[in-house]
Design an enzyme around this catalytic site. Structure first.
Site, PDB file in Angstrom:
ATOM      1  N   GLU A  20       6.046  25.669  27.362  1.00 28.90           N
ATOM      2  CA  GLU A  20       4.643  25.910  26.786  1.00 28.90           C
ATOM      3  C   GLU A  20       4.882  25.812  25.514  1.00 28.90           C
ATOM      4  O   GLU A  20       5.809  26.450  24.638  1.00 28.90           O
ATOM      5  CB  GLU A  20       4.083  27.298  27.392  1.00 28.90           C
ATOM      6  CG  GLU A  20       2.906  27.366  26.715  1.00 28.90           C
ATOM      7  CD  GLU A  20       2.296  29.135  26.898  1.00 28.90           C
ATOM      8  OE1 GLU A  20       1.774  29.291  27.718  1.00 28.90           O
ATOM      9  OE2 GLU A  20       2.395  29.682  25.686  1.00 28.90           O
ATOM     10  N   GLY A 116      -9.485  33.335  30.213  1.00 37.67           N
ATOM     11  CA  GLY A 116      -9.214  33.710  28.777  1.00 37.67           C
ATOM     12  C   GLY A 116      -9.910  35.104  28.456  1.00 37.67           C
ATOM     13  O   GLY A 116     -10.206  35.698  29.168  1.00 37.67           O
ATOM     14  N   ASP A 117      -9.923  35.364  26.916  1.00 40.60           N
ATOM     15  CA  ASP A 117     -10.673  36.596  26.648  1.00 40.60           C
ATOM     16  C   ASP A 117     -11.730  36.514  25.652  1.00 40.60           C
ATOM     17  O   ASP A 117     -11.383  35.666  24.894  1.00 40.60           O
ATOM     18  CB  ASP A 117      -9.491  37.579  26.027  1.00 40.60           C
ATOM     19  CG  ASP A 117      -8.293  37.987  26.882  1.00 40.60           C
ATOM     20  OD1 ASP A 117      -8.734  38.519  28.176  1.00 40.60           O
ATOM     21  OD2 ASP A 117      -6.914  37.786  26.832  1.00 40.60           O
TER      22      ASP A 117
HETATM   23  P1  FAD Z   1      -8.825  35.538  35.949  1.00 37.80           P
HETATM   24  O1  FAD Z   1      -7.814  35.215  37.026  1.00 37.80           O
HETATM   25  O2  FAD Z   1     -10.217  35.330  36.115  1.00 37.80           O
HETATM   26  O3  FAD Z   1      -8.811  37.258  35.984  1.00 37.80           O
HETATM   27  C1  FAD Z   1      -9.340  38.158  34.724  1.00 37.80           C
HETATM   28  C2  FAD Z   1      -9.808  39.397  35.379  1.00 37.80           C
HETATM   29  O4  FAD Z   1     -10.443  39.407  36.473  1.00 37.80           O
HETATM   30  C3  FAD Z   1      -8.194  40.147  36.063  1.00 37.80           C
HETATM   31  O5  FAD Z   1      -8.006  41.769  35.477  1.00 37.80           O
HETATM   32  C4  FAD Z   1      -8.126  39.892  37.430  1.00 37.80           C
HETATM   33  O6  FAD Z   1      -7.344  40.745  38.140  1.00 37.80           O
HETATM   34  C5  FAD Z   1      -9.817  39.876  37.867  1.00 37.80           C
HETATM   35  N1  FAD Z   1     -10.110  39.064  39.111  1.00 37.80           N
HETATM   36  C6  FAD Z   1      -9.556  37.878  38.924  1.00 37.80           C
HETATM   37  N2  FAD Z   1     -10.101  37.359  40.223  1.00 37.80           N
HETATM   38  C7  FAD Z   1     -11.063  38.164  40.687  1.00 37.80           C
HETATM   39  C8  FAD Z   1     -11.614  38.182  41.895  1.00 37.80           C
HETATM   40  N3  FAD Z   1     -11.770  36.988  42.697  1.00 37.80           N
HETATM   41  N4  FAD Z   1     -12.712  39.164  42.048  1.00 37.80           N
HETATM   42  C9  FAD Z   1     -12.431  40.241  41.231  1.00 37.80           C
HETATM   43  N5  FAD Z   1     -11.799  40.362  40.133  1.00 37.80           N
HETATM   44  C10 FAD Z   1     -10.927  39.160  39.803  1.00 37.80           C
HETATM   45  N6  FAD Z   1      -5.298  32.778  26.926  1.00 37.80           N
HETATM   46  C11 FAD Z   1      -5.880  31.777  26.178  1.00 37.80           C
HETATM   47  O7  FAD Z   1      -6.688  32.236  25.549  1.00 37.80           O
HETATM   48  N7  FAD Z   1      -5.264  30.576  25.963  1.00 37.80           N
HETATM   49  C12 FAD Z   1      -4.110  30.078  26.674  1.00 37.80           C
HETATM   50  O8  FAD Z   1      -3.711  29.034  26.398  1.00 37.80           O
HETATM   51  C13 FAD Z   1      -3.755  30.948  27.770  1.00 37.80           C
HETATM   52  N8  FAD Z   1      -2.347  30.531  28.551  1.00 37.80           N
HETATM   53  C14 FAD Z   1      -2.076  31.477  29.480  1.00 37.80           C
HETATM   54  C15 FAD Z   1      -1.085  31.093  30.431  1.00 37.80           C
HETATM   55  C16 FAD Z   1      -0.392  31.821  31.177  1.00 37.80           C
HETATM   56  C17 FAD Z   1       0.541  31.334  31.963  1.00 37.80           C
HETATM   57  C18 FAD Z   1      -1.178  33.070  31.341  1.00 37.80           C
HETATM   58  C19 FAD Z   1      -0.527  33.870  32.431  1.00 37.80           C
HETATM   59  C20 FAD Z   1      -2.094  33.479  30.581  1.00 37.80           C
HETATM   60  C21 FAD Z   1      -2.646  32.765  29.602  1.00 37.80           C
HETATM   61  N9  FAD Z   1      -3.639  33.273  28.582  1.00 37.80           N
HETATM   62  C22 FAD Z   1      -4.210  32.497  27.969  1.00 37.80           C
HETATM   63  C23 FAD Z   1      -4.209  34.498  28.995  1.00 37.80           C
HETATM   64  C24 FAD Z   1      -5.499  34.824  29.728  1.00 37.80           C
HETATM   65  O9  FAD Z   1      -6.491  34.115  29.416  1.00 37.80           O
HETATM   66  C25 FAD Z   1      -5.799  36.095  29.945  1.00 37.80           C
HETATM   67  O10 FAD Z   1      -4.753  36.837  30.733  1.00 37.80           O
HETATM   68  C26 FAD Z   1      -7.165  36.437  30.477  1.00 37.80           C
HETATM   69  O11 FAD Z   1      -7.385  37.837  30.440  1.00 37.80           O
HETATM   70  C27 FAD Z   1      -7.068  36.208  32.200  1.00 37.80           C
HETATM   71  O12 FAD Z   1      -7.013  35.096  32.238  1.00 37.80           O
HETATM   72  P2  FAD Z   1      -7.098  34.566  33.845  1.00 37.80           P
HETATM   73  O13 FAD Z   1      -7.298  33.043  34.037  1.00 37.80           O
HETATM   74  O14 FAD Z   1      -6.169  35.064  34.584  1.00 37.80           O
HETATM   75  O15 FAD Z   1      -8.279  35.389  34.495  1.00 37.80           O
END
Ligand code: FAD
Length: 292
Positions: A20, A116-117
């Site tokens: 990455e 994302g956040d």
């Molecule tokens: P989700 O999977 O949507 O989860 C978000 C929250 O909702 C979690 O608490 C989860 O447990 C909960 N949730 C998920 N699915 C459900 C459901 N079906 N029902 C109810 N609750 C649910 N951030 C950036 O800004 N830029 C990047 O380039 C970036 N790259 C990353 C790369 C990797 C490999 C990882 C692991 C993280 C990366 N992040 C990045 C951080 C990421 O954006 C954050 O961790 C964000 O808070 C969550 O993203 P997610 O896609 O995992 O969210």
């Protein structure tokens, strides 16, 4: 180019290694990103993924988009498969359509779909979670990866919910997963077991980040909720006054994690390179030396 999905370890030893990187941002120019990508490309990775800014610079309507531009550069100039990170939390239907069109125009076929956040002051849009984004990217014809959390996402306190959310992303169309960083392989092995029991069959690429400084590790633990095993705490105490020794210890620790994961036959090894090709090289050499 074949799909990244086909490159994963399927019961063989020798997991593919990927990296990455961050795209140009602030002081980092495209030329410097090119230098980083070049330093990683010679290590023959299976793919290189490129992050996007929190809140999704990729969705902020900025043109040209740094993430997509960097992925294109990696593919065109180095012949290495690239993956663009795409976040959705602040996106609208229109901004997502723009991002998809831009990625398509640049021949980018693999994306990491993330929630994302939310950045301060931004409004959440129609896409609340990664599961809302994944089907849209699948419909647009992409190979779609999603994030996996060996220790659970910071907002998810129940480990069973964590696994349910992972499975929901697979059911929504995720083709493979990339994990959040972790410092204990035992944690990862338990997570893989739970995921497989719950019917997760998509490959899970294991993300490792070498620690490089005390402040970096503090930030990571706070942001990701990764637990610190006692060997790391001891290394931090031992080298607290020597940045160089701590960096060396961090790279050695990451290399040991990767070697152990490889010996366990995991699907893939993904290194958070922090844009440091020398660090990536040391890790890759350790894995290849252990393979004999
Ligand atoms: P989700 O999977 O949507 O989860 C978000 C929250 O909702 C979690 O608490 C989860 O447990 C909960 N949730 C998920 N699915 C459900 C459901 N079906 N029902 C109810 N609750 C649910 N951030 C950036 O800004 N830029 C990047 O380039 C970036 N790259 C990353 C790369 C990797 C490999 C990882 C692991 C993280 C990366 N992040 C990045 C951080 C990421 O954006 C954050 O961790 C964000 O808070 C969550 O993203 P997610 O896609 O995992 O969210």
């Amino acid at each position: 180019m074949t799909s990244i999905v086909d490159s994963f370890n399927q019961g063989r030893k020798k997991a593919p290694i990927s990296f990455e990187i961050f795209p140009p941002k602030g002081d980092l120019t495209l030329d410097q990103a090119r230098e980083v990508a070049g330093g990683l490309a010679v290590l023959d990775p299976s793919y290189i993924s490129v992050t996007c800014s929190a809140g999704g610079s990729s969705l902020a309507g900025k043109s040209p988009n740094a993430t997509a531009r960097t992925v294109s550069m990696i593919q065109e100039e180095f012949g290495v498969r690239g993956m663009a990170h795409v976040t959705c939390i602040g996106a609208t239907e229109e901004s997502l359509a723009e991002v998809i069109a831009d990625l398509k125009a640049r021949d980018i076929s693999t994306v990491l779909a993330l929630r994302g956040d939310l950045v301060e002051g931004a409004q959440p849009g129609p896409f609340k979670l990664a599961v809302d984004l994944i089907p849209r990217l699948k419909e647009a014809g992409f190979t779609v990866a999603a994030a996996a959390y060996p220790e659970g996402h910071v907002d998810c306190l129940d480990p069973q919910d964590n696994i349910r959310h992972l499975k929901a992303k697979q059911d929504a169309g995720a083709d493979f997963f990339v994990t959040q960083l972790f410092f204990s392989n035992d944690v990862l092995y338990r997570f893989l077991e739970d995921a497989h029991k719950a019917g997760v069959t998509a490959p899970i690429d294991c993300g490792i980040m070498p620690f490089m400084s005390k402040s970096q590790i503090q930030r990571m633990v706070f942001l990701c909720g990764a637990s610190l095993p006692s060997p790391i705490i001891k290394l931090l105490a031992k080298y607290e006054d020597s940045e160089d020794d701590l960096l060396k210890a961090g790279v050695e620790y990451a290399a040991q994690q990767l070697v152990d994961l490889d010996a366990h036959g995991v699907d893939g090894l993904h290194l958070y390179s922090m844009n440091r090709p020398a660090v990536a090289r040391a890790c890759v050499e350790a894995v290849r030396a252990a393979r004999g």
